[in-house]
Motif scaffolding. Structure first.
Motif, mmCIF file in Angstrom:
data_model
loop_
_atom_site.group_PDB
_atom_site.id
_atom_site.type_symbol
_atom_site.label_atom_id
_atom_site.label_comp_id
_atom_site.label_asym_id
_atom_site.label_seq_id
_atom_site.Cartn_x
_atom_site.Cartn_y
_atom_site.Cartn_z
ATOM 1 N N MET A 1 8.198 59.742 66.403
ATOM 2 C CA MET A 1 7.522 60.617 65.527
ATOM 3 C C MET A 1 7.336 60.181 64.014
ATOM 4 N N ALA A 2 5.977 59.909 63.549
ATOM 5 C CA ALA A 2 5.696 59.676 62.393
ATOM 6 C C ALA A 2 6.096 60.840 61.387
ATOM 7 N N VAL A 3 6.358 60.186 60.395
ATOM 8 C CA VAL A 3 6.777 61.322 59.218
ATOM 9 C C VAL A 3 5.760 61.084 57.803
ATOM 10 N N ALA A 4 5.442 61.955 57.348
ATOM 11 C CA ALA A 4 4.550 61.656 56.158
ATOM 12 C C ALA A 4 5.385 60.900 55.050
ATOM 13 N N GLY A 5 4.694 60.073 54.472
ATOM 14 C CA GLY A 5 5.598 59.075 53.261
ATOM 15 C C GLY A 5 6.756 58.474 53.694
ATOM 16 N N VAL A 6 6.765 58.220 54.921
ATOM 17 C CA VAL A 6 7.927 57.249 55.430
ATOM 18 C C VAL A 6 7.342 56.064 55.937
ATOM 19 N N THR A 7 7.788 54.957 55.563
ATOM 20 C CA THR A 7 7.741 53.702 56.255
ATOM 21 C C THR A 7 8.651 53.169 57.017
ATOM 22 N N ARG A 8 8.372 52.678 58.221
ATOM 23 C CA ARG A 8 9.219 52.178 59.438
ATOM 24 C C ARG A 8 8.972 50.576 59.219
ATOM 25 N N THR A 9 10.288 50.106 59.474
ATOM 26 C CA THR A 9 10.151 48.593 59.505
ATOM 27 C C THR A 9 11.469 48.494 60.308
ATOM 28 N N ALA A 10 11.859 47.116 60.709
ATOM 29 C CA ALA A 10 12.924 46.782 61.339
ATOM 30 C C ALA A 10 13.732 45.591 60.654
ATOM 31 N N LEU A 11 15.198 45.623 60.586
ATOM 32 C CA LEU A 11 15.986 44.609 60.579
ATOM 33 C C LEU A 11 15.513 43.264 61.123
ATOM 34 N N ASN B 1 11.032 39.535 51.062
ATOM 35 C CA ASN B 1 12.329 39.307 51.804
ATOM 36 C C ASN B 1 13.041 38.045 51.073
ATOM 37 N N PRO B 2 14.209 38.183 50.720
ATOM 38 C CA PRO B 2 15.050 39.127 51.336
ATOM 39 C C PRO B 2 15.134 40.398 50.143
ATOM 40 N N ILE B 3 15.268 41.521 50.603
ATOM 41 C CA ILE B 3 15.196 42.845 49.793
ATOM 42 C C ILE B 3 16.898 42.856 49.323
ATOM 43 N N GLY C 1 15.740 45.577 44.525
ATOM 44 C CA GLY C 1 14.886 44.248 44.030
ATOM 45 C C GLY C 1 14.628 43.774 45.578
ATOM 46 N N PRO C 2 13.718 42.475 44.959
ATOM 47 C CA PRO C 2 13.226 41.968 44.172
ATOM 48 C C PRO C 2 11.966 42.771 43.447
ATOM 49 N N ALA C 3 11.842 42.284 42.090
ATOM 50 C CA ALA C 3 10.774 43.321 41.304
ATOM 51 C C ALA C 3 9.569 43.269 42.194
ATOM 52 N N THR D 1 5.891 45.670 53.628
ATOM 53 C CA THR D 1 4.734 46.714 53.363
ATOM 54 C C THR D 1 5.209 48.226 52.974
ATOM 55 N N GLY D 2 4.932 48.861 51.893
ATOM 56 C CA GLY D 2 5.470 50.262 51.839
ATOM 57 C C GLY D 2 6.605 50.391 50.967
ATOM 58 N N ILE D 3 7.656 49.211 50.803
ATOM 59 C CA ILE D 3 8.768 49.543 50.404
ATOM 60 C C ILE D 3 8.871 49.079 48.921
ATOM 61 N N ASP D 4 9.251 49.737 47.950
ATOM 62 C CA ASP D 4 9.252 49.723 46.415
ATOM 63 C C ASP D 4 10.700 49.709 45.904
#
Length: 66
Positions: free
Chosen positions: A1-11, A53-55, A47-49, A28-31
């Protein structure tokens, strides 16, 4: 299920309870300042600014456990 404003990724690798930096499939989409949720634990991105990767994160925010 997609949620507005939510970014999905995997470790890309499993986390242990003390990891504070890790790679994800896509940044992408992570700040900086975003909150990630991994298996119920909330982590604040520090971070990083320019997100790459890596975050790095602060673990266990909002009272969650690593």
């Amino acid at each position: 299920m997609a949620v507005a404003g939510v970014t999905r990724t995997a470790l890309t690798n499993a986390l242990n309870a003390t990891d504070v930096s890790f790679d994800v499939d896509s940044v992408t989409g992570i700040d900086v300042g975003d909150v990630l949720v991994v298996r119920g634990e909330m982590m604040k991105v520090t971070g990083p600014a320019t997100i790459a990767n890596p975050i790095t994160v602060v673990r266990g925010v909002n009272g969650t456990q690593a």
